[in-house]
Design an enzyme around this catalytic site. Sequence first.
Site, short mmCIF file in Angstrom:
data_model
loop_
_atom_site.label_atom_id
_atom_site.label_comp_id
_atom_site.label_asym_id
_atom_site.label_seq_id
_atom_site.Cartn_x
_atom_site.Cartn_y
_atom_site.Cartn_z
CB VAL A 44 -0.96 0.00 1.21
CG1 VAL A 44 -1.71 1.33 1.30
CG2 VAL A 44 -1.96 -1.16 1.10
CB CYS A 45 3.72 2.28 2.11
SG CYS A 45 2.87 2.20 3.70
CB THR A 46 4.86 0.39 -2.95
OG1 THR A 46 5.77 -0.30 -2.10
CG2 THR A 46 5.47 0.50 -4.34
CG LEU A 49 6.04 6.37 -0.19
CD1 LEU A 49 7.06 5.31 0.22
CD2 LEU A 49 6.41 7.71 0.42
#
Length: 217
Positions: A44-46, A49
Site C-alpha cells: 500500500v505504501c509503495t 509514495l
Amino acid sequence: MSLRINDLAPDFTAQTTQGTIRFHEWIGDSWAILFSHPKDFTPVCTTELGYMARLKPEFDKRNCKILGLSIDPVGDHDRWAKDIEETQGAAPNYPLIGDPDLHVAKLYDMIHPNASGGPRTAADIQTIRSVFVIGPDKNIKATLTYPMSTGRNFDEVLRLLDSIQLTAKHKVATPVNWKQGEDVIILASVSDAEAKERFPGGWKAQKPYLRVVPQPK
C-alpha cells in the site's frame, strides 16, 4: 501525548533521503505535509509514495513541502525508491525520514508508546499511517489517520490544503465536498454589516446562518 489541531508541531532533527533536516527550519515560511508509513517494501505504501511524487507539483504551487516518514533506515528507503519508480512510474522526489528508533513516530503519537525499535510485529506498527498538515506558523492545521489496509486519498489531502489555505485568509468556511473555485460559506461569526464590506457582490442566504458566496480571490 496526543496532538490536536492548533498545537505546535513538535520540532525534531532527523536523517532523510535528502540529508539531515531540522523540521521547523526545513518548513521555513512554507506549509508542510508530514505523512508516515509503517514499513519499507510494503504494497500500500509503495503506491502512496509513487502517487505523492506525481502530485508534488500541485503541492509546490501551493507553497507546501512534502515530507515522508518510514520507520526503516534511510538506506532501505533508497533501495525501496527503485521499486517505487519501477511500479508506480515515479520515485519519491521529496525527503523521506528514516525513523528506526521510532523517535518521530512517538513524538507525533503515531504509534503505541510502548513499541520499541528493532524487530516489531504488525500490531506494533499498524498506527503509523498518519497525515499532518502544518502551517507556516508551525501549528498543526489538520490530521488524518488510516488503517494499514487502506490507501490514503492524497487528492483529498490536496483539497483539504486548499480549504485550509483559503479559510486562513478569508472569513469563510468550505461546505461538503467543496472543490477549488466553488462557492463557500460566510462564517457565522461575521455580521451582515461586516459581510457587506467583505463581500460587496452579495450572497445567497439559505438561512440566516447559511450565507453562500462565491469563493473570494
